[in-house]
Design a protein around this motif. Structure first.
Motif, PDB file in Angstrom:
ATOM      1  N   LYS A  21       0.834  -1.201   0.000  1.00  0.00           N
ATOM      2  CA  LYS A  21       0.000   0.000   0.000  1.00  0.00           C
ATOM      3  C   LYS A  21       0.872   1.254   0.000  1.00  0.00           C
ATOM      4  N   THR A  22       0.227   2.406   0.136  1.00  0.00           N
ATOM      5  CA  THR A  22       0.942   3.684   0.124  1.00  0.00           C
ATOM      6  C   THR A  22       0.899   4.315   1.512  1.00  0.00           C
ATOM      7  N   ALA A  23       2.055   4.773   1.982  1.00  0.00           N
ATOM      8  CA  ALA A  23       2.138   5.383   3.305  1.00  0.00           C
ATOM      9  C   ALA A  23       2.901   6.695   3.236  1.00  0.00           C
ATOM     10  N   ALA A  24       2.575   7.593   4.146  1.00  0.00           N
ATOM     11  CA  ALA A  24       3.314   8.845   4.299  1.00  0.00           C
ATOM     12  C   ALA A  24       3.995   8.852   5.658  1.00  0.00           C
ATOM     13  N   VAL A  25       5.237   9.281   5.690  1.00  0.00           N
ATOM     14  CA  VAL A  25       5.979   9.449   6.941  1.00  0.00           C
ATOM     15  C   VAL A  25       6.208  10.945   7.127  1.00  0.00           C
ATOM     16  N   LEU A  26       5.901  11.443   8.322  1.00  0.00           N
ATOM     17  CA  LEU A  26       6.056  12.867   8.603  1.00  0.00           C
ATOM     18  C   LEU A  26       7.224  13.071   9.557  1.00  0.00           C
ATOM     19  N   GLY A  27       8.195  13.902   9.154  1.00  0.00           N
ATOM     20  CA  GLY A  27       9.324  14.194  10.021  1.00  0.00           C
ATOM     21  C   GLY A  27      10.619  14.278   9.254  1.00  0.00           C
ATOM     22  N   GLY A  28      11.675  14.749   9.941  1.00  0.00           N
ATOM     23  CA  GLY A  28      12.954  14.919   9.273  1.00  0.00           C
ATOM     24  C   GLY A  28      14.149  14.446  10.070  1.00  0.00           C
ATOM     25  N   GLY A  29      13.902  13.821  11.210  1.00  0.00           N
ATOM     26  CA  GLY A  29      14.997  13.310  12.025  1.00  0.00           C
ATOM     27  C   GLY A  29      15.288  11.849  11.724  1.00  0.00           C
ATOM     28  N   ASP A  30      16.134  11.256  12.549  1.00  0.00           N
ATOM     29  CA  ASP A  30      16.513   9.866  12.332  1.00  0.00           C
ATOM     30  C   ASP A  30      15.326   8.915  12.415  1.00  0.00           C
ATOM     31  N   THR A  31      14.384   9.206  13.313  1.00  0.00           N
ATOM     32  CA  THR A  31      13.214   8.333  13.426  1.00  0.00           C
ATOM     33  C   THR A  31      12.439   8.310  12.118  1.00  0.00           C
ATOM     34  N   ALA A  32      12.208   9.468  11.541  1.00  0.00           N
ATOM     35  CA  ALA A  32      11.465   9.551  10.287  1.00  0.00           C
ATOM     36  C   ALA A  32      12.225   8.871   9.153  1.00  0.00           C
ATOM     37  N   LEU A  33      13.515   9.104   9.068  1.00  0.00           N
ATOM     38  CA  LEU A  33      14.322   8.498   8.006  1.00  0.00           C
ATOM     39  C   LEU A  33      14.322   6.979   8.127  1.00  0.00           C
ATOM     40  N   ASP A  34      14.517   6.489   9.350  1.00  0.00           N
ATOM     41  CA  ASP A  34      14.535   5.044   9.562  1.00  0.00           C
ATOM     42  C   ASP A  34      13.172   4.425   9.273  1.00  0.00           C
ATOM     43  N   ASP A  35      12.110   5.131   9.662  1.00  0.00           N
ATOM     44  CA  ASP A  35      10.761   4.626   9.396  1.00  0.00           C
ATOM     45  C   ASP A  35      10.503   4.535   7.900  1.00  0.00           C
ATOM     46  N   ALA A  36      10.893   5.575   7.169  1.00  0.00           N
ATOM     47  CA  ALA A  36      10.684   5.578   5.725  1.00  0.00           C
ATOM     48  C   ALA A  36      11.469   4.451   5.059  1.00  0.00           C
ATOM     49  N   LEU A  37      12.695   4.235   5.514  1.00  0.00           N
ATOM     50  CA  LEU A  37      13.520   3.158   4.949  1.00  0.00           C
ATOM     51  C   LEU A  37      12.907   1.796   5.251  1.00  0.00           C
ATOM     52  N   TYR A  38      12.442   1.632   6.470  1.00  0.00           N
ATOM     53  CA  TYR A  38      11.807   0.370   6.868  1.00  0.00           C
ATOM     54  C   TYR A  38      10.550   0.121   6.033  1.00  0.00           C
ATOM     55  N   LEU A  39       9.735   1.130   5.868  1.00  0.00           N
ATOM     56  CA  LEU A  39       8.480   0.981   5.129  1.00  0.00           C
ATOM     57  C   LEU A  39       8.717   0.783   3.630  1.00  0.00           C
ATOM     58  N   SER A  40       9.849   1.256   3.137  1.00  0.00           N
ATOM     59  CA  SER A  40      10.123   1.125   1.703  1.00  0.00           C
ATOM     60  C   SER A  40      10.249  -0.325   1.274  1.00  0.00           C
ATOM     61  N   ASP A  41      10.557  -1.206   2.200  1.00  0.00           N
ATOM     62  CA  ASP A  41      10.654  -2.632   1.896  1.00  0.00           C
ATOM     63  C   ASP A  41       9.314  -3.347   2.037  1.00  0.00           C
ATOM     64  N   ILE A  42       8.294  -2.606   2.486  1.00  0.00           N
ATOM     65  CA  ILE A  42       6.975  -3.190   2.723  1.00  0.00           C
ATOM     66  C   ILE A  42       5.923  -2.589   1.802  1.00  0.00           C
ATOM     67  N   CYS A  43       5.980  -1.279   1.677  1.00  0.00           N
ATOM     68  CA  CYS A  43       4.933  -0.553   0.956  1.00  0.00           C
ATOM     69  C   CYS A  43       5.245  -0.436  -0.543  1.00  0.00           C
ATOM     70  N   GLU A  44       4.202  -0.238  -1.330  1.00  0.00           N
ATOM     71  CA  GLU A  44       4.377   0.023  -2.750  1.00  0.00           C
ATOM     72  C   GLU A  44       4.943   1.421  -2.970  1.00  0.00           C
ATOM     73  N   LYS A  45       4.502   2.385  -2.118  1.00  0.00           N
ATOM     74  CA  LYS A  45       4.937   3.767  -2.243  1.00  0.00           C
ATOM     75  C   LYS A  45       5.057   4.397  -0.865  1.00  0.00           C
ATOM     76  N   VAL A  46       6.124   5.181  -0.676  1.00  0.00           N
ATOM     77  CA  VAL A  46       6.326   5.880   0.594  1.00  0.00           C
ATOM     78  C   VAL A  46       6.630   7.347   0.303  1.00  0.00           C
ATOM     79  N   TYR A  47       5.856   8.244   0.895  1.00  0.00           N
ATOM     80  CA  TYR A  47       6.142   9.683   0.849  1.00  0.00           C
ATOM     81  C   TYR A  47       6.790  10.073   2.177  1.00  0.00           C
ATOM     82  N   LEU A  48       7.910  10.762   2.107  1.00  0.00           N
ATOM     83  CA  LEU A  48       8.547  11.299   3.307  1.00  0.00           C
ATOM     84  C   LEU A  48       8.380  12.809   3.277  1.00  0.00           C
ATOM     85  N   VAL A  49       7.536  13.324   4.159  1.00  0.00           N
ATOM     86  CA  VAL A  49       7.172  14.741   4.152  1.00  0.00           C
ATOM     87  C   VAL A  49       7.933  15.470   5.253  1.00  0.00           C
ATOM     88  N   HIS A  50       8.686  16.490   4.852  1.00  0.00           N
ATOM     89  CA  HIS A  50       9.499  17.246   5.819  1.00  0.00           C
ATOM     90  C   HIS A  50       9.372  18.746   5.535  1.00  0.00           C
TER      91      HIS A  50
END
Length: 331
Positions: A156-185
């Protein structure tokens, strides 16, 4: 003051998974233990989780139901519950034993309870985005933990909100699961590790949405999209708010050492270190005061690690009480 309760062996502050686990281990050690919790029959933030799918042996369980199972276990062992809010904690020198203290807990009704040891499990709460739709969809498509809930968005498609290490790590983790990931900062550069940013740039299914903030999370029964300050909208199935968390360490900040974010400095054994003056790094142990769960310094903040923390802290506390009082434990 309206009076002082009889002395407990251990008082536990907080009745989430860490506190309840600590209580169970303390009771098994034949100790007189009480849990102080401000919420009526509270079980911590786990009660707000719509689905928990990573706790061993109990897949796809509602967070509220899992918390109730934890609490029922403690109740079955006759753990005492003090349903009041702790407003002050102080360590009083124990005149009977050197290098030990009596912990005096004052509650919001001016009553006091005392204990020879204290286990602090007040936890941490996530920083929120503070936008319309966030509270409405929390647990129904808005999450604060990618490791906890990421599996629900496979393909599925997910959005991650943030710009610190938590947000970056979350986006990277989700990129292996989701079809699409938006990282909004909200800025044009990230506060987190540049090495993780470079990895994200190499991911074809990750889009970095910079110089933008979310103004609304919208949908019907679940989120279907987010609206940005520029007016742009992004169709998403889930939103992960990754602005970090706020440790609830206020009550013991004058007794123990905190890191730069306010988490209590402690390892898996729950042992804390006495607060120091002038910001030095003295590691003298704060006798009889232990922490467990999300409020301590640690890498992974999950139900399973909170339960483990509680067991470890109670075991350490029981050993401490045995050493100063000659108790017998049956852990």
């Amino acid at each position: 003051m309206k009076g002082t309760n009889s002395m407990f062996d251990i008082i536990i502050i907080g009745s989430g998974p860490a506190g309840l686990s600590a209580a169970i281990y303390a009771k098994r050690a034949n100790l007189n233990v009480a849990i102080a919790e401000k919420e009526y029959e509270g079980t911590g933030q786990i009660a707000e989780s719509g689905n928990v799918n990573n706790y061993l042996g109990l897949p796809n369980i509602n967070g509220y139901d899992l918390g109730e199972k934890f609490r029922e276990h403690a109740v079955s062992l006759d753990v005492e519950f003090i349903e009041k809010e702790a407003v002050q904690i102080e360590a009083v020198q124990n005149g009977e034993k050197e290098e030990s203290a009596i912990y005096r807990v004052k509650f919001d009704d001016d009553t006091i309870a005392e204990a020879r040891a204290l286990i602090y499990t007040a936890g941490a709460y996530p920083r929120k985005a503070g936008v319309p739709g966030e509270d409405e969809y929390t647990g129904k498509g808005v999450s604060y933990c990618a490791i906890c809930d990421g599996a629900f968005y496979k393909g599925k498609t997910a959005a991650v909100l943030g710009g610190g290490d938590t947000a970056l790590d979350d986006a990277l983790y989700l990129s292996d699961i989701c079809e699409k990931v938006y990282l909004v900062h909200r800025r044009d550069s990230f506060r987190g590790a540049q090495s993780t940013v470079e990895l994200l740039k190499q991911k074809e299914n990750v889009e970095l949405v910079l110089n933008e903030t979310v103004t609304e999370i919208y949908g019907e029964k679940k989120p279907t999209g987010i609206k940005l300050k520029s007016g742009r909208t992004l169709a998403v199935d889930g939103v992960f708010v990754a602005y970090g968390s706020v440790p609830q360490s206020e009550l013991i900040k004058n007794l123990v050492q905190l890191d730069e974010r306010g988490y209590v400095v402690a390892g898996e054994d729950g042992i804390t270190y006495a607060a120091t003056k002038n910001g030095d790094h003295d590691r003298s142990v704060q006798p009889g005061l232990y922490v467990a769960g999300d409020v301590r310094t640690k890498t992974l903040r999950q139900v399973v690690t909170a339960v483990s923390d509680g067991a470890n802290a109670a075991t350490t506390a029981a050993e401490y009480l045995r050493d100063i009082n000659g108790y017998k434990q049956n852990i």
